[in-house]
Design a protein around this motif. Structure first.
Motif: not given
Length: 242
Positions: A141-165
């Protein structure tokens, strides 16, 4: 990495990170309740393992973004009502969460949880299986929501890593607080029932704005904080009078 030199990219990154943290609240609550049944020495390991698995699954889903988007295509039609794998996964996850949370509340209200803990029925493996199942649903659910906000994979990966940390840093404190106060735990379980219901409804194509749900959580939690403070002052007054 030239994209990180653009101001718009930083705004998108901050928005994504904040969204991932907010969407991860329900994950933290569930993990805190599941790990709270484990022996003290295993709880930290369960926290780290659970959130690490969430990080791995979210990155794998991001790297399989084309396949993930394909899961939104209809695969089953019932009386002109179309269901995709996304719908089925969300609905199944919601039913699992509703069932698990209802059983947890029943144990607490009936006073059976203490008996189970004495027998140490909960095992690390069993707790991990439950965490993984919910990690899959929440990550999806989280990733599908993120896809709706941006199409930049790098930004999505960084956001996921930072949020989990960030969640790893504060997860244990949140978990200890939830497990220390029974009323907060019941409130958290009630919130998980709401999330489970929302997942089922989403799977049936009825969109529910998540902002309303999280506002209800924070409002209820604020009231409970006032109640805890009031009860603490009452106990202090009682001790002074004695």
């Amino acid at each position: 990495m030239e994209i990180l030199l653009q101001p718009d990219a930083w705004i998108a990154l901050l928005t994504l990170t904040f969204m991932e943290i907010v969407l991860g609240i329900d994950n933290i609550i569930f993990i805190s309740i599941v790990t709270g049944k484990l022996p003290q020495k295993q709880q930290k390991k369960a926290w780290i393992t659970g959130l690490s698995l969430a990080l791995i699954m979210r990155i794998l889903l991001l790297l399989s973004i084309t396949w993930l988007i394909g899961l939104t295509q209809p695969v089953l039609t019932i009386a002109e009502f179309e269901l995709s794998w996304r719908d089925i996964i969300l609905a199944a996850g919601g039913i699992f969460l509703l069932t698990k949370t209802t059983l947890e509340i029943h144990e607490k209200v009936e006073g059976r949880e203490h008996e189970k803990n004495l027998g140490k029925v909960s095992s690390f493996g069993y707790a991990l299986v439950q965490i993984v199942l919910l990690d899959i649903i929440f990550s999806f659910d989280s990733i599908l929501t993120a896809v709706g906000l941006t199409d930049e994979l790098v930004l999505m990966v960084i956001a996921v890593i930072v949020s989990i940390i960030i969640m790893m840093i504060f997860a244990k404190s949140v978990g200890d607080f939830v497990n220390k106060h029974p009323t907060v735990q019941i409130l958290a379980l009630s919130f998980l029932i709401l999330i489970g219901f929302m997942l089922v409804v989403e799977g049936l194509h009825y969109h529910v704005p998540k902002g309303y749900i999280y506002f209800a959580l924070f409002f209820s939690l604020s009231i409970e904080m006032l109640n805890l403070r009031f009860r603490r002052k009452q106990r202090q007054i009682g001790k002074t009078e004695d």
